[in-house]
Scaffold this active site. Structure first.
Site, short mmCIF file in Angstrom:
data_model
loop_
_atom_site.label_atom_id
_atom_site.label_comp_id
_atom_site.label_asym_id
_atom_site.label_seq_id
_atom_site.Cartn_x
_atom_site.Cartn_y
_atom_site.Cartn_z
N HIS A 54 0.78 -1.35 -0.06
CA HIS A 54 -0.31 -0.02 0.14
C HIS A 54 0.86 1.16 0.20
O HIS A 54 0.97 2.02 0.79
CB HIS A 54 -0.56 0.44 1.37
N PHE A 55 1.73 1.98 -0.97
CA PHE A 55 1.56 1.00 -2.58
C PHE A 55 2.70 1.10 -2.61
O PHE A 55 4.20 2.20 -2.34
CB PHE A 55 0.87 2.45 -3.18
#
Length: 155
Positions: A54-55
């Site tokens: 993420h991410f």
């Protein structure tokens, strides 16, 4: 009544909350006024396990984890005065209202977590909560939590 300057370190936090790595999201309590308000700190590092996905190219702390950090901060305010056994006590979300995310939280940020008690009635605690980075609001919400005894014998 002035704010009581309490510096709860991670060792004290571990005695008050049942959470452990990787979901313990409060590193230190900076200020605490029992039954009123609390200010806590979460150092956000690149080593957080959620940043892997993420991410991968732009790590961002998930909003739901910011809310979880605020709920844990509220729990510390609750448990600062309420005797309990973390092994047999559950502190549960029962409502989140007016949640707003206003700033990205990323590695290197210090997340300042604020919660103030709005009311407590019949085991339900209601808080106004906000998370800030460098004085700017990152997230805010009205939280409702309940304290319940765990039924560990049936698990």
């Amino acid at each position: 009544m002035s704010t009581e300057k309490i510096n709860l370190d991670i060792h004290k936090i571990l005695t008050l909350l049942p959470h452990r790595y990787p979901i313990l999201l409060v590193d230190r309590v900076l200020e605490l006024e029992p039954h009123k308000s609390i200010k806590a700190l979460k150092n956000v590092t690149i080593n957080e396990p959620y940043f892997t996905g993420h991410f991968p190219k732009r790590p961002v702390m998930p909003g739901v984890l910011i809310l979880e950090a605020l709920a844990q901060t509220a729990a510390l305010l609750t448990f600062s005065e309420e005797p309990h056994d973390p092994e047999s006590t559950l502190y549960l979300f029962v409502g989140i209202d007016n949640a707003r995310f206003k700033r990205i939280v990323e590695p290197g940020d210090q997340l300042m977590l604020h919660a103030s008690l709005e009311r407590h009635m019949r085991g339900i605690w209601k808080f106004k909560a906000r998370a800030e980075v460098d004085g700017a609001v990152a997230a805010e919400a009205d939280l409702m939590c309940a304290v319940r005894q765990s039924d560990s014998d049936s698990q």
